[in-house]
Design a protein around this motif. Structure first.
Motif, short mmCIF file in Angstrom:
data_model
loop_
_atom_site.label_atom_id
_atom_site.label_comp_id
_atom_site.label_asym_id
_atom_site.label_seq_id
_atom_site.Cartn_x
_atom_site.Cartn_y
_atom_site.Cartn_z
N ASP A 4 -59.17 8.01 -52.57
CA ASP A 4 -57.84 8.49 -52.19
C ASP A 4 -57.78 8.96 -50.74
O ASP A 4 -56.89 9.70 -50.35
N PHE A 6 -57.13 8.31 -46.80
CA PHE A 6 -56.33 7.42 -45.96
C PHE A 6 -56.35 7.91 -44.52
O PHE A 6 -56.68 9.07 -44.26
N ILE A 18 -49.97 3.99 -43.08
CA ILE A 18 -51.23 4.52 -43.59
C ILE A 18 -52.11 3.35 -44.00
O ILE A 18 -51.62 2.26 -44.31
N ALA A 20 -56.15 2.57 -45.94
CA ALA A 20 -57.29 3.12 -46.66
C ALA A 20 -58.41 3.45 -45.68
O ALA A 20 -58.79 2.62 -44.86
N THR A 37 -55.31 12.74 -47.86
CA THR A 37 -54.84 12.02 -49.03
C THR A 37 -53.64 11.17 -48.63
O THR A 37 -53.06 11.34 -47.55
N ARG A 38 -53.26 10.28 -49.51
CA ARG A 38 -52.08 9.44 -49.25
C ARG A 38 -50.88 10.31 -48.93
O ARG A 38 -50.16 10.08 -47.96
N GLN A 39 -50.65 11.32 -49.75
CA GLN A 39 -49.48 12.17 -49.57
C GLN A 39 -49.56 12.98 -48.28
O GLN A 39 -48.55 13.15 -47.58
N CYS A 41 -51.01 12.10 -45.53
CA CYS A 41 -50.71 11.18 -44.43
C CYS A 41 -49.22 10.84 -44.37
O CYS A 41 -48.63 10.81 -43.29
N LEU A 42 -48.61 10.61 -45.52
CA LEU A 42 -47.17 10.33 -45.54
C LEU A 42 -46.37 11.54 -45.07
O LEU A 42 -45.37 11.38 -44.34
#
Length: 61
Positions: A4, A6, A18, A20, A37-39, A41-42
């Protein structure tokens, strides 16, 4: 590297995305300096990318 994880990447038009962490970046994209984490980064992208127009369009106006 956690599955998870990124990184935020930027292209030559200052567009953000984003990717990986640890994966080869596609051509034309470079690390922006933010990872998480993905979130996370977003959330970072939402905070810093306020004008979604490509750089060339912003400079032309």
């Amino acid at each position: 590297m956690p599955a998870d994880a990124f990184v935020v990447v930027r292209n030559d038009e200052d567009q953000l995305s984003i990717w990986a962490a640890g994966a080869d970046l596609p051509g034309g994209w470079l690390p922006e300096g933010t990872s998480g984490t993905r979130q996370e980064c977003l959330d970072h992208i939402d905070l810093v990318w306020t004008d979604l127009r490509p750089r060339s369009l912003r400079e032309a106006s």
